[in-house]
Design an enzyme around this catalytic site. Structure first.
Site, PDB file in Angstrom:
ATOM      1  CG  ASP A 114     -29.298  62.134  20.295  1.00 34.34           C
ATOM      2  OD1 ASP A 114     -29.194  61.643  19.140  1.00 34.34           O
ATOM      3  OD2 ASP A 114     -30.136  61.738  21.122  1.00 34.34           O
ATOM      4  CG  HIS A 145      -7.270  64.893   1.149  1.00 31.02           C
ATOM      5  ND1 HIS A 145      -7.075  65.915   2.047  1.00 31.02           N
ATOM      6  CD2 HIS A 145      -6.069  64.276   1.047  1.00 31.02           C
ATOM      7  CE1 HIS A 145      -5.815  65.922   2.450  1.00 31.02           C
ATOM      8  NE2 HIS A 145      -5.179  64.935   1.853  1.00 31.02           N
ATOM      9  CG  ASP A 159      -3.359  57.829   1.066  1.00 32.86           C
ATOM     10  OD1 ASP A 159      -3.019  57.206   2.100  1.00 32.86           O
ATOM     11  OD2 ASP A 159      -3.085  59.028   0.861  1.00 32.86           O
ATOM     12  CG  ASP A 216      -0.342  58.044   5.410  1.00 34.40           C
ATOM     13  OD1 ASP A 216      -0.999  57.635   4.436  1.00 34.40           O
ATOM     14  OD2 ASP A 216      -0.050  59.245   5.589  1.00 34.40           O
ATOM     15  CG  HIS A 222       1.024  66.199  -2.351  1.00 36.94           C
ATOM     16  ND1 HIS A 222       2.054  65.380  -1.965  1.00 36.94           N
ATOM     17  CD2 HIS A 222       0.356  65.510  -3.320  1.00 36.94           C
ATOM     18  CE1 HIS A 222       2.002  64.250  -2.653  1.00 36.94           C
ATOM     19  NE2 HIS A 222       0.989  64.301  -3.493  1.00 36.94           N
ATOM     20  CG  HIS A 256       2.680  63.446   6.699  1.00 36.28           C
ATOM     21  ND1 HIS A 256       2.360  62.448   7.578  1.00 36.28           N
ATOM     22  CD2 HIS A 256       2.104  63.090   5.512  1.00 36.28           C
ATOM     23  CE1 HIS A 256       1.606  61.545   6.969  1.00 36.28           C
ATOM     24  NE2 HIS A 256       1.445  61.892   5.708  1.00 36.28           N
ATOM     25  CG  HIS A 286      -1.010  65.018   8.322  1.00 32.12           C
ATOM     26  ND1 HIS A 286      -1.868  65.793   7.604  1.00 32.12           N
ATOM     27  CD2 HIS A 286      -0.770  63.926   7.539  1.00 32.12           C
ATOM     28  CE1 HIS A 286      -2.129  65.214   6.435  1.00 32.12           C
ATOM     29  NE2 HIS A 286      -1.477  64.076   6.377  1.00 32.12           N
ATOM     30  CD  GLU A 296       2.182  61.462   1.716  1.00 28.76           C
ATOM     31  OE1 GLU A 296       1.149  61.312   1.048  1.00 28.76           O
ATOM     32  OE2 GLU A 296       2.180  61.624   2.950  1.00 28.76           O
ATOM     33  CE1 TYR A 347      -1.814  62.398  -6.787  1.00 29.89           C
ATOM     34  CE2 TYR A 347      -0.202  64.194  -6.624  1.00 29.89           C
ATOM     35  CZ  TYR A 347      -0.742  63.019  -6.130  1.00 29.89           C
ATOM     36  OH  TYR A 347      -0.230  62.457  -4.984  1.00 29.89           O
ATOM     37  NE  ARG A 396      -1.063  60.074  -1.956  1.00 27.93           N
ATOM     38  CZ  ARG A 396      -2.245  60.474  -2.398  1.00 27.93           C
ATOM     39  NH1 ARG A 396      -2.306  61.352  -3.391  1.00 27.93           N
ATOM     40  NH2 ARG A 396      -3.350  60.011  -1.884  1.00 27.93           N
ATOM     41  CD  GLU A 415       1.412  58.165   2.455  1.00 29.68           C
ATOM     42  OE1 GLU A 415       0.291  57.883   1.986  1.00 29.68           O
ATOM     43  OE2 GLU A 415       1.595  59.011   3.346  1.00 29.68           O
TER      44      GLU A 415
HETATM   45  N1  GLY Z   1      -3.528  60.018   3.748  1.00 32.38           N
HETATM   46  C1  GLY Z   1      -3.086  61.242   4.249  1.00 32.38           C
HETATM   47  C2  GLY Z   1      -1.726  61.516   3.819  1.00 32.38           C
HETATM   48  O1  GLY Z   1      -1.164  60.764   3.056  1.00 32.38           O
HETATM   49  O2  GLY Z   1      -1.123  62.449   4.255  1.00 32.38           O
HETATM   50 MN    MN Z   2      -1.545  58.700   2.804  1.00 32.78          MN
HETATM   51 MN    MN Z   3       0.676  60.616   4.187  1.00 31.87          MN
END
Ligand code: GLY
Ligand code: MN
Ligand code: MN
Length: 435
Positions: free
Chosen positions: A34, A238, A255, A266, A345, A349, A356, A379, A383, A407, A409
């Protein structure tokens, strides 16, 4: 800010014609049993009202004589408020949020029809709240049944997104100020994390340092679950467990961004935890950095959004070919996406009230061109998981590359003559990351 919410409603209503738009507050999410997560308002709802309580409905009825903006809210209830916090209530909501009329939410069924019956359509986005979808559909169905007799009423249900989301995509001065603050707090947290992180620590210690800064500086908290990924964990896009003990020689991919007054940042940076890149790490890092810089150079008004990704992909493929990790004809590798085991990827975005954020990237065959006021992330990454499987015909990966995940970004604002990197305060050049 109230004036700006009112302007947004005016701007939207001008496009609704004889339609009535219905927006539902976000549902409460259960953490366990709850206990609920902190409430976070639905972004469309917040954008149009600034009202941040659950169990609310906003109605925009531009064709209604008196009530163009109507709110349904939880009524004052001192006993409940003792447990779950103060509510604005019906009386104050009118005053504070500029509604022409406010009703308690339990009168929705009774009061809603008067705002729908003369509309020619209902603008409502079918959402995850099935019960509320049913409520809207039930009202619509009733009005459809009376249409033949009356000859008017809503004959269509339409998603408001194509009119509302392009508005959300172009950030106002007030929104940009909040985004700059969100960006700066995350910049400072990343810079602190880089100074702080040492071999032997656990990833969560770095996470805690950063999230401490978020909250201490007044951010609502992380914009999304922070990713603090050392070594091969960086190859899991992720990865959020953040439980590994970091080792000398690891790269650390962080990240993490924050939400400040609903607006998000981000940022990703990857750096050597012991202060020196190995030759393999450096070779991959150089490719990703070049891809990111060249992709950012494409962020200019009028350029197709897709060009950012295409640019990053080309640099990454060229770089991997130079290292012998990809072989063959470059055009074919790009066209057939043979680079995907290394880069799976998109290059970014939209960013705003949602991490996003809303907005299209492509209009069917027609490209979406960048415009001033839009904010996006750039970004790219590479990998090389220990389990990587190159596509057929491509070479096996020498184990010396295994476990490298990188990465980089940044958050980038499209300006009238190019772009501004909101997160430029976190270094990313190799000589700035080595010590
Ligand atoms: N951390 C989520 C992204 O980079 O889209
Ligand atoms: Mn990110
Ligand atoms: Mn991002």
């Amino acid at each position: 800010m109230q004036t700006e919410y009112a302007q947004r409603r005016e701007q939207l209503m001008a496009k609704l014609g004889k339609g009535t738009a219905i927006f539902r507050s976000a549902p409460m999410a259960v953490m366990h049993n709850d206990v609920e997560y902190n409430f976070r308002q639905d972004s469309d709802f917040f954008y149009l009202t600034g009202f941040n309580e659950p169990e609310a409905v906003a109605v925009l009825a531009p064709h209604h004589e008196e009530h163009k903006f109507v709110l349904f809210v939880q009524p004052k209830d001192l006993e409940k408020e003792t447990w779950t916090g103060y509510r604005v209530g019906v009386e104050a909501a009118k005053e504070r949020f500029g509604a022409d009329e406010v009703y308690p939410i339990n009168e929705l069924d009774e009061k809603l029809p008067q705002y729908l019956e003369k509309a020619d359509r209902i603008y409502y986005r079918l959402g995850r709240d099935r019960a509320f979808n049913d409520t809207v559909l039930r009202h619509w169905q009733k009005l459809l049944a009376t249409y033949p007799k009356k000859g008017y009423g809503p004959i269509a249900l339409e998603d408001p997104a194509p009119v509302l989301h392009p508005m959300r995509q172009i950030k106002s001065a007030a929104e940009l100020e909040l985004m700059q603050t969100a960006a700066q707090i995350a910049v400072d947290a990343h810079n602190h994390a880089r100074q702080f992180a040492r071999p032997g620590q656990y990833e969560y210690e770095v996470q805690a340092e950063m999230e401490h800064i978020f909250r201490k500086r007044g951010a609502m908290g992380p914009a999304y679950p922070s990713i603090v990924a050392s070594g091969a964990n960086a190859c899991v896009l992720h990865y959020t467990e953040n439980t590994r003990q970091m080792q000398a020689g690891d790269l650390l991919l962080i990240d993490a961004g924050c939400a400040y007054d609903y607006y998000n940042s981000d940022i990703t940076r990857t750096f050597p935890i012991s202060g020196k890149f190995t030759p393999e790490q450096k070779a991959i890092y150089e490719i990703v950095l070049t891809a990111q810089l060249q992709a950012i150079a494409q962020v200019q008004p009028g350029n197709p959004y897709q060009q950012i990704h295409d640019t990053a992909v080309r640099v990454i493929v060229e770089g991997l070919m130079d290292l012998g990790l990809l072989q063959g004809d470059i055009e074919e590798i790009i066209k057939e996406e043979k680079y995907k085991p290394f880069y799976m990827h998109r290059t970014g975005h939209w960013l705003g009230l949602d991490v996003h954020d809303v907005g299209v990237y492509q209009h069917g065959e027609t490209p979406h061109n960048l415009a001033p006021g839009q904010v996006l992330t750039v970004e790219p990454g590479i990998y090389i998981s220990p389990y990587i499987k190159p596509v057929e015909g491509q070479p096996e990966v020498d184990p010396k590359w295994h476990g490298i995940g990188i990465r980089i970004e940044d958050d980038v604002l499209v300006t009238p003559d190019g772009c501004e990197i909101l997160t430029a305060g976190v270094p990313k050049a190799i000589d700035e990351l080595e010590r």
